[in-house]
Design a protein around this motif. Structure first.
Motif, PDB file in Angstrom:
ATOM      1  N   LEU A 162       0.828  -1.204   0.000  1.00  0.00           N
ATOM      2  CA  LEU A 162       0.000   0.000   0.000  1.00  0.00           C
ATOM      3  C   LEU A 162       0.861   1.253   0.000  1.00  0.00           C
ATOM      4  O   LEU A 162       0.608   2.199  -0.758  1.00  0.00           O
ATOM      5  N   GLN A 163       1.895   1.275   0.850  1.00  0.00           N
ATOM      6  CA  GLN A 163       2.772   2.444   0.903  1.00  0.00           C
ATOM      7  C   GLN A 163       3.511   2.637  -0.420  1.00  0.00           C
ATOM      8  O   GLN A 163       3.670   3.757  -0.896  1.00  0.00           O
ATOM      9  N   LYS A 164       3.949   1.527  -1.025  1.00  0.00           N
ATOM     10  CA  LYS A 164       4.627   1.623  -2.324  1.00  0.00           C
ATOM     11  C   LYS A 164       3.669   2.141  -3.389  1.00  0.00           C
ATOM     12  O   LYS A 164       4.041   2.940  -4.247  1.00  0.00           O
ATOM     13  N   GLY A 165       2.430   1.678  -3.327  1.00  0.00           N
ATOM     14  CA  GLY A 165       1.442   2.131  -4.281  1.00  0.00           C
ATOM     15  C   GLY A 165       1.180   3.625  -4.169  1.00  0.00           C
ATOM     16  O   GLY A 165       1.067   4.329  -5.182  1.00  0.00           O
ATOM     17  N   TYR A 166       1.100   4.115  -2.943  1.00  0.00           N
ATOM     18  CA  TYR A 166       0.838   5.537  -2.725  1.00  0.00           C
ATOM     19  C   TYR A 166       2.011   6.413  -3.165  1.00  0.00           C
ATOM     20  O   TYR A 166       1.846   7.609  -3.377  1.00  0.00           O
ATOM     21  N   LYS A 167       3.191   5.823  -3.303  1.00  0.00           N
ATOM     22  CA  LYS A 167       4.347   6.582  -3.771  1.00  0.00           C
ATOM     23  C   LYS A 167       4.352   6.749  -5.292  1.00  0.00           C
ATOM     24  O   LYS A 167       4.983   7.656  -5.819  1.00  0.00           O
ATOM     25  N   VAL A 168       3.650   5.857  -5.993  1.00  0.00           N
ATOM     26  CA  VAL A 168       3.649   5.922  -7.461  1.00  0.00           C
ATOM     27  C   VAL A 168       2.310   6.366  -8.035  1.00  0.00           C
ATOM     28  O   VAL A 168       2.207   6.670  -9.219  1.00  0.00           O
ATOM     29  N   GLY A 169       1.266   6.386  -7.201  1.00  0.00           N
ATOM     30  CA  GLY A 169      -0.056   6.753  -7.707  1.00  0.00           C
ATOM     31  C   GLY A 169      -0.840   7.604  -6.734  1.00  0.00           C
ATOM     32  O   GLY A 169      -0.463   7.753  -5.571  1.00  0.00           O
ATOM     33  N   ASP A 170      -1.931   8.173  -7.198  1.00  0.00           N
ATOM     34  CA  ASP A 170      -2.777   9.036  -6.392  1.00  0.00           C
ATOM     35  C   ASP A 170      -3.687   8.228  -5.484  1.00  0.00           C
ATOM     36  O   ASP A 170      -4.104   7.114  -5.819  1.00  0.00           O
ATOM     37  N   LEU A 171      -4.035   8.832  -4.362  1.00  0.00           N
ATOM     38  CA  LEU A 171      -4.969   8.223  -3.425  1.00  0.00           C
ATOM     39  C   LEU A 171      -6.316   7.970  -4.096  1.00  0.00           C
ATOM     40  O   LEU A 171      -6.938   6.925  -3.896  1.00  0.00           O
ATOM     41  N   SER A 172      -6.751   8.930  -4.933  1.00  0.00           N
ATOM     42  CA  SER A 172      -8.062   8.833  -5.576  1.00  0.00           C
ATOM     43  C   SER A 172      -8.120   7.755  -6.644  1.00  0.00           C
ATOM     44  O   SER A 172      -9.196   7.426  -7.143  1.00  0.00           O
ATOM     45  N   VAL A 173      -6.966   7.185  -7.021  1.00  0.00           N
ATOM     46  CA  VAL A 173      -6.926   6.089  -7.992  1.00  0.00           C
ATOM     47  C   VAL A 173      -6.770   4.751  -7.288  1.00  0.00           C
ATOM     48  O   VAL A 173      -7.576   3.829  -7.462  1.00  0.00           O
ATOM     49  N   ILE A 174      -5.733   4.633  -6.465  1.00  0.00           N
ATOM     50  CA  ILE A 174      -5.405   3.349  -5.839  1.00  0.00           C
ATOM     51  C   ILE A 174      -6.430   2.937  -4.784  1.00  0.00           C
ATOM     52  O   ILE A 174      -6.880   1.787  -4.749  1.00  0.00           O
ATOM     53  N   TYR A 175      -6.818   3.873  -3.922  1.00  0.00           N
ATOM     54  CA  TYR A 175      -7.726   3.543  -2.825  1.00  0.00           C
ATOM     55  C   TYR A 175      -9.073   3.009  -3.313  1.00  0.00           C
ATOM     56  O   TYR A 175      -9.512   1.944  -2.872  1.00  0.00           O
ATOM     57  N   PRO A 176      -9.760   3.702  -4.242  1.00  0.00           N
ATOM     58  CA  PRO A 176     -11.048   3.170  -4.697  1.00  0.00           C
ATOM     59  C   PRO A 176     -10.943   1.831  -5.417  1.00  0.00           C
ATOM     60  O   PRO A 176     -11.776   0.947  -5.208  1.00  0.00           O
ATOM     61  N   ILE A 177      -9.926   1.672  -6.254  1.00  0.00           N
ATOM     62  CA  ILE A 177      -9.779   0.416  -6.982  1.00  0.00           C
ATOM     63  C   ILE A 177      -9.523  -0.738  -6.017  1.00  0.00           C
ATOM     64  O   ILE A 177     -10.112  -1.822  -6.132  1.00  0.00           O
ATOM     65  N   ALA A 178      -8.653  -0.511  -5.044  1.00  0.00           N
ATOM     66  CA  ALA A 178      -8.345  -1.544  -4.053  1.00  0.00           C
ATOM     67  C   ALA A 178      -9.567  -1.898  -3.222  1.00  0.00           C
ATOM     68  O   ALA A 178      -9.903  -3.073  -3.032  1.00  0.00           O
ATOM     69  N   ARG A 179     -10.278  -0.861  -2.744  1.00  0.00           N
ATOM     70  CA  ARG A 179     -11.436  -1.097  -1.894  1.00  0.00           C
ATOM     71  C   ARG A 179     -12.618  -1.645  -2.681  1.00  0.00           C
ATOM     72  O   ARG A 179     -13.558  -2.199  -2.088  1.00  0.00           O
ATOM     73  N   GLY A 180     -12.613  -1.489  -3.990  1.00  0.00           N
ATOM     74  CA  GLY A 180     -13.674  -2.064  -4.813  1.00  0.00           C
ATOM     75  C   GLY A 180     -13.407  -3.511  -5.182  1.00  0.00           C
ATOM     76  O   GLY A 180     -14.308  -4.350  -5.175  1.00  0.00           O
ATOM     77  N   THR A 181     -12.144  -3.818  -5.485  1.00  0.00           N
ATOM     78  CA  THR A 181     -11.772  -5.183  -5.849  1.00  0.00           C
ATOM     79  C   THR A 181     -11.921  -6.138  -4.672  1.00  0.00           C
ATOM     80  O   THR A 181     -12.394  -7.270  -4.830  1.00  0.00           O
ATOM     81  N   GLY A 182     -11.519  -5.688  -3.493  1.00  0.00           N
ATOM     82  CA  GLY A 182     -11.551  -6.526  -2.290  1.00  0.00           C
ATOM     83  C   GLY A 182     -12.913  -7.129  -1.999  1.00  0.00           C
ATOM     84  O   GLY A 182     -13.058  -8.361  -1.937  1.00  0.00           O
ATOM     85  N   PRO A 183     -13.956  -6.300  -1.782  1.00  0.00           N
ATOM     86  CA  PRO A 183     -15.265  -6.862  -1.434  1.00  0.00           C
ATOM     87  C   PRO A 183     -15.895  -7.689  -2.542  1.00  0.00           C
ATOM     88  O   PRO A 183     -16.650  -8.623  -2.273  1.00  0.00           O
TER      89      PRO A 183
END
Length: 287
Positions: free
Chosen positions: A81-102
Protein backbone atom coordinates in the motif's frame (compact mmCIF):
# COMPACT_ATOMS: atom_id res chain seq x y z
CA UNK A 1 -27.74 -6.78 8.83
CA UNK A 2 -28.44 -5.39 12.30
CA UNK A 3 -28.20 -1.72 13.24
CA UNK A 4 -25.33 -2.57 15.61
CA UNK A 5 -23.36 -4.23 12.82
CA UNK A 6 -23.95 -1.32 10.46
CA UNK A 7 -22.92 1.22 13.14
CA UNK A 8 -19.68 -0.61 13.90
CA UNK A 9 -18.85 -0.90 10.20
CA UNK A 10 -19.58 2.78 9.57
CA UNK A 11 -17.37 3.89 12.48
CA UNK A 12 -14.62 1.61 11.22
CA UNK A 13 -14.97 3.07 7.71
CA UNK A 14 -14.45 6.59 9.07
CA UNK A 15 -11.27 5.47 10.81
CA UNK A 16 -10.09 3.55 7.74
CA UNK A 17 -10.47 6.49 5.38
CA UNK A 18 -8.65 8.72 7.86
CA UNK A 19 -5.61 6.49 8.31
CA UNK A 20 -5.30 5.96 4.54
CA UNK A 21 -5.31 9.73 4.09
CA UNK A 22 -2.49 9.94 6.65
CA UNK A 23 -0.58 7.14 4.89
CA UNK A 24 -0.78 8.95 1.57
CA UNK A 25 0.22 12.22 3.23
CA UNK A 26 3.38 10.64 4.66
CA UNK A 27 4.65 9.57 1.20
CA UNK A 28 6.98 7.06 2.90
CA UNK A 29 7.82 3.38 2.63
CA UNK A 30 8.41 0.29 4.78
CA UNK A 31 10.25 2.20 7.52
CA UNK A 32 7.13 4.31 8.06
CA UNK A 33 5.08 1.11 8.25
CA UNK A 34 7.42 -0.13 10.99
CA UNK A 35 6.97 3.14 12.87
CA UNK A 36 3.20 2.95 13.02
CA UNK A 37 3.38 -0.76 13.86
CA UNK A 38 5.62 0.20 16.77
CA UNK A 39 3.04 2.73 17.93
CA UNK A 40 0.27 0.12 17.67
CA UNK A 41 2.33 -2.46 19.57
CA UNK A 42 2.95 -0.03 22.45
CA UNK A 43 -0.50 1.60 22.58
CA UNK A 44 -2.53 -1.62 22.52
CA UNK A 45 -0.28 -3.69 24.82
CA UNK A 46 -2.09 -2.47 28.00
CA UNK A 47 -5.45 -3.23 26.37
CA UNK A 48 -4.54 -6.85 25.60
CA UNK A 49 -3.10 -7.28 29.12
CA UNK A 50 -6.26 -5.95 30.76
CA UNK A 51 -8.54 -8.10 28.60
CA UNK A 52 -6.45 -11.19 29.35
CA UNK A 53 -7.61 -10.95 32.98
CA UNK A 54 -11.28 -11.04 31.96
CA UNK A 55 -11.20 -13.25 28.87
CA UNK A 56 -9.47 -16.61 28.51
CA UNK A 57 -7.58 -16.92 25.23
CA UNK A 58 -7.40 -20.43 23.77
CA UNK A 59 -4.15 -20.79 21.84
CA UNK A 60 -3.25 -23.94 19.95
CA UNK A 61 -1.35 -24.74 16.79
CA UNK A 62 -4.37 -24.00 14.61
CA UNK A 63 -4.81 -20.57 16.18
CA UNK A 64 -1.08 -19.86 15.86
CA UNK A 65 -1.11 -20.76 12.16
CA UNK A 66 -4.05 -18.44 11.51
CA UNK A 67 -2.31 -15.62 13.40
CA UNK A 68 0.96 -16.11 11.48
CA UNK A 69 -0.91 -16.18 8.18
CA UNK A 70 -2.79 -13.02 9.11
CA UNK A 71 0.43 -11.24 10.10
CA UNK A 72 2.14 -12.10 6.82
CA UNK A 73 -0.80 -11.06 4.65
CA UNK A 74 -1.34 -7.79 6.54
CA UNK A 75 2.36 -6.92 6.38
CA UNK A 76 2.57 -7.53 2.64
CA UNK A 77 -0.60 -5.45 2.23
CA UNK A 78 0.75 -2.55 4.33
CA UNK A 79 4.12 -2.39 2.56
CA UNK A 80 2.51 -2.72 -0.89
CA UNK A 81 0.00 0.00 0.00
CA UNK A 82 2.77 2.44 0.90
CA UNK A 83 4.63 1.62 -2.32
CA UNK A 84 1.44 2.13 -4.28
CA UNK A 85 0.84 5.54 -2.73
CA UNK A 86 4.35 6.58 -3.77
CA UNK A 87 3.65 5.92 -7.46
CA UNK A 88 -0.06 6.75 -7.71
CA UNK A 89 -2.78 9.04 -6.39
CA UNK A 90 -4.97 8.22 -3.42
CA UNK A 91 -8.06 8.83 -5.58
CA UNK A 92 -6.93 6.09 -7.99
CA UNK A 93 -5.40 3.35 -5.84
CA UNK A 94 -7.73 3.54 -2.82
CA UNK A 95 -11.05 3.17 -4.70
CA UNK A 96 -9.78 0.42 -6.98
CA UNK A 97 -8.34 -1.54 -4.05
CA UNK A 98 -11.44 -1.10 -1.89
CA UNK A 99 -13.67 -2.06 -4.81
CA UNK A 100 -11.77 -5.18 -5.85
CA UNK A 101 -11.55 -6.53 -2.29
CA UNK A 102 -15.26 -6.86 -1.43
CA UNK A 103 -16.12 -8.13 -4.89
CA UNK A 104 -13.72 -11.05 -4.45
CA UNK A 105 -14.84 -11.61 -0.84
CA UNK A 106 -18.50 -11.77 -1.83
CA UNK A 107 -17.69 -14.39 -4.49
CA UNK A 108 -15.36 -16.62 -2.47
CA UNK A 109 -17.41 -16.44 0.76
CA UNK A 110 -20.15 -18.37 -1.02
CA UNK A 111 -17.75 -21.31 -1.54
CA UNK A 112 -15.64 -21.06 1.63
CA UNK A 113 -18.26 -20.23 4.28
CA UNK A 114 -21.45 -21.41 2.56
CA UNK A 115 -22.85 -17.89 2.74
CA UNK A 116 -25.76 -16.86 0.57
CA UNK A 117 -26.69 -13.62 -1.21
CA UNK A 118 -30.26 -13.14 -2.39
CA UNK A 119 -30.99 -11.03 -5.44
CA UNK A 120 -31.25 -7.84 -3.33
CA UNK A 121 -27.80 -8.54 -1.90
CA UNK A 122 -26.39 -9.15 -5.37
CA UNK A 123 -27.82 -5.84 -6.55
CA UNK A 124 -26.35 -4.13 -3.48
CA UNK A 125 -22.88 -5.53 -4.10
CA UNK A 126 -23.09 -4.56 -7.76
CA UNK A 127 -24.15 -0.98 -6.96
CA UNK A 128 -21.32 -0.56 -4.46
CA UNK A 129 -18.73 -1.91 -6.89
CA UNK A 130 -20.08 0.31 -9.68
CA UNK A 131 -19.95 3.37 -7.42
CA UNK A 132 -16.36 2.60 -6.49
CA UNK A 133 -15.51 2.33 -10.19
CA UNK A 134 -17.13 5.71 -10.90
CA UNK A 135 -15.39 7.36 -7.93
CA UNK A 136 -12.04 6.11 -9.21
CA UNK A 137 -12.65 7.92 -12.49
CA UNK A 138 -13.86 4.95 -14.53
CA UNK A 139 -12.14 4.39 -17.83
CA UNK A 140 -10.81 7.95 -17.71
CA UNK A 141 -8.26 6.74 -15.13
CA UNK A 142 -6.50 4.72 -17.82
CA UNK A 143 -6.35 7.73 -20.13
CA UNK A 144 -5.09 10.16 -17.47
CA UNK A 145 -2.60 7.92 -15.70
CA UNK A 146 0.99 8.12 -16.84
CA UNK A 147 1.07 4.35 -16.81
CA UNK A 148 -0.98 1.35 -15.73
CA UNK A 149 1.24 0.89 -12.67
CA UNK A 150 -1.07 2.69 -10.17
CA UNK A 151 -4.07 0.70 -11.42
CA UNK A 152 -2.04 -2.49 -11.12
CA UNK A 153 -1.17 -1.61 -7.54
CA UNK A 154 -4.85 -0.96 -6.81
CA UNK A 155 -5.87 -4.37 -8.15
CA UNK A 156 -3.03 -6.15 -6.34
CA UNK A 157 -3.91 -4.47 -3.05
CA UNK A 158 -7.56 -5.41 -3.59
CA UNK A 159 -6.57 -9.07 -3.93
CA UNK A 160 -4.61 -8.81 -0.68
CA UNK A 161 -7.59 -7.21 1.07
CA UNK A 162 -9.79 -10.12 -0.01
CA UNK A 163 -7.14 -12.59 1.15
CA UNK A 164 -6.73 -11.31 4.69
CA UNK A 165 -10.48 -10.64 5.06
CA UNK A 166 -11.36 -14.25 4.24
CA UNK A 167 -8.54 -15.64 6.39
CA UNK A 168 -9.47 -13.49 9.38
CA UNK A 169 -13.15 -14.32 8.92
CA UNK A 170 -12.23 -17.98 9.29
CA UNK A 171 -10.10 -17.21 12.34
CA UNK A 172 -12.84 -15.43 14.30
CA UNK A 173 -15.91 -17.39 13.16
CA UNK A 174 -14.60 -20.95 12.65
CA UNK A 175 -11.51 -21.27 14.87
CA UNK A 176 -13.00 -18.71 17.30
CA UNK A 177 -9.86 -16.68 17.86
CA UNK A 178 -10.65 -13.54 19.85
CA UNK A 179 -10.75 -10.52 17.49
CA UNK A 180 -8.64 -8.52 19.92
CA UNK A 181 -6.05 -11.29 20.22
CA UNK A 182 -5.95 -11.91 16.46
CA UNK A 183 -5.47 -8.23 15.70
CA UNK A 184 -2.77 -7.59 18.31
CA UNK A 185 -0.87 -10.82 17.64
CA UNK A 186 -0.91 -9.97 13.93
CA UNK A 187 0.44 -6.48 14.65
CA UNK A 188 3.16 -7.89 16.89
CA UNK A 189 4.08 -10.43 14.22
CA UNK A 190 4.30 -7.71 11.57
CA UNK A 191 6.44 -5.59 13.87
CA UNK A 192 8.90 -8.45 14.45
CA UNK A 193 9.04 -9.43 10.77
CA UNK A 194 9.77 -5.86 9.67
CA UNK A 195 12.24 -5.01 12.48
CA UNK A 196 15.34 -6.32 10.62
CA UNK A 197 14.50 -4.01 7.70
CA UNK A 198 14.05 -1.07 10.05
CA UNK A 199 17.37 -1.82 11.72
CA UNK A 200 19.20 -1.75 8.39
CA UNK A 201 17.53 1.54 7.45
CA UNK A 202 17.66 3.21 10.86
CA UNK A 203 18.61 6.61 9.46
CA UNK A 204 15.42 6.55 7.36
CA UNK A 205 13.41 5.48 10.40
CA UNK A 206 14.65 8.53 12.32
CA UNK A 207 13.94 10.78 9.35
CA UNK A 208 10.39 9.43 9.01
CA UNK A 209 9.79 9.93 12.73
CA UNK A 210 11.01 13.51 12.62
CA UNK A 211 8.91 14.40 9.60
CA UNK A 212 5.82 12.20 9.99
CA UNK A 213 5.46 11.32 13.66
CA UNK A 214 1.88 12.68 13.80
CA UNK A 215 0.86 10.52 10.86
CA UNK A 216 2.58 7.46 12.38
CA UNK A 217 0.83 7.96 15.72
CA UNK A 218 -2.53 8.52 14.03
CA UNK A 219 -2.26 5.38 11.90
CA UNK A 220 -0.87 3.38 14.82
CA UNK A 221 -4.04 4.12 16.81
CA UNK A 222 -6.71 4.15 14.10
CA UNK A 223 -5.60 1.20 11.96
CA UNK A 224 -5.94 -1.53 14.64
CA UNK A 225 -9.07 -0.02 16.17
CA UNK A 226 -10.81 0.13 12.80
CA UNK A 227 -10.05 -3.52 12.09
CA UNK A 228 -10.98 -4.70 15.60
CA UNK A 229 -14.46 -3.28 14.98
CA UNK A 230 -14.65 -5.18 11.68
CA UNK A 231 -13.46 -8.46 13.20
CA UNK A 232 -15.99 -8.09 16.01
CA UNK A 233 -18.76 -7.48 13.47
CA UNK A 234 -17.73 -10.55 11.43
CA UNK A 235 -18.37 -12.73 14.51
CA UNK A 236 -22.13 -12.27 14.06
CA UNK A 237 -22.47 -10.95 10.47
CA UNK A 238 -21.75 -12.70 7.13
CA UNK A 239 -18.45 -11.53 5.65
CA UNK A 240 -20.11 -11.10 2.24
CA UNK A 241 -22.21 -8.35 3.86
CA UNK A 242 -19.47 -6.79 5.98
CA UNK A 243 -16.85 -6.35 3.26
CA UNK A 244 -18.97 -4.39 0.75
CA UNK A 245 -20.53 -2.09 3.38
CA UNK A 246 -17.02 -1.20 4.58
CA UNK A 247 -16.57 0.54 1.26
CA UNK A 248 -18.58 3.50 2.52
CA UNK A 249 -15.07 4.63 3.44
CA UNK A 250 -14.71 5.51 -0.26
CA UNK A 251 -17.47 8.10 0.15
CA UNK A 252 -15.85 9.39 3.33
CA UNK A 253 -12.50 9.56 1.57
CA UNK A 254 -14.06 11.53 -1.27
CA UNK A 255 -15.48 14.05 1.17
CA UNK A 256 -12.13 14.28 2.96
CA UNK A 257 -10.43 14.84 -0.38
CA UNK A 258 -12.83 17.67 -1.13
CA UNK A 259 -12.15 19.57 2.08
CA UNK A 260 -8.64 18.45 3.06
CA UNK A 261 -7.00 17.94 -0.33
CA UNK A 262 -9.18 20.50 -2.14
CA UNK A 263 -10.19 18.01 -4.80
CA UNK A 264 -13.25 18.85 -6.84
CA UNK A 265 -16.29 16.74 -5.94
CA UNK A 266 -18.27 17.26 -9.17
CA UNK A 267 -21.41 15.64 -10.49
CA UNK A 268 -19.57 12.34 -11.06
CA UNK A 269 -18.80 11.87 -7.38
CA UNK A 270 -22.29 13.01 -6.33
CA UNK A 271 -23.82 10.33 -8.56
CA UNK A 272 -21.34 7.73 -7.35
CA UNK A 273 -22.01 8.59 -3.70
CA UNK A 274 -25.76 8.23 -4.23
CA UNK A 275 -25.21 4.90 -5.96
CA UNK A 276 -23.14 3.67 -3.02
CA UNK A 277 -25.84 4.66 -0.52
CA UNK A 278 -28.42 2.69 -2.53
CA UNK A 279 -26.07 -0.29 -2.61
CA UNK A 280 -25.55 -0.18 1.15
CA UNK A 281 -29.31 0.00 1.77
CA UNK A 282 -29.92 -2.96 -0.56
CA UNK A 283 -27.21 -5.03 1.08
CA UNK A 284 -28.52 -4.19 4.55
CA UNK A 285 -32.08 -5.22 3.59
CA UNK A 286 -30.81 -8.48 2.11
CA UNK A 287 -29.76 -9.65 5.58
Amino acid sequence: MSLLAFSLIFLSACMHATWNYLAKKSDSGSTFVWLYLTVSTIVYAPVIIIFSFFQHFNIGWTEVLFIIGSAILHLVYSVTLQKGYKVGDLSVIYPIARGTGPLLVAIFAIFLFDEQLNWIGVVGVALIVISVFILSGGFQVIKKANSLLPIGYGLLIGIMIAGYTLLDKGAVSIVFVSPLLLNYASILGQFLLLSPVAKKQWSQVKSDWQQHRKEAIGIGILNPLAYILILTTMMFTPVSHVAPVREVSILIGAIMGTYLLREGFGIRRVIASGTMVLGIIALTLSG
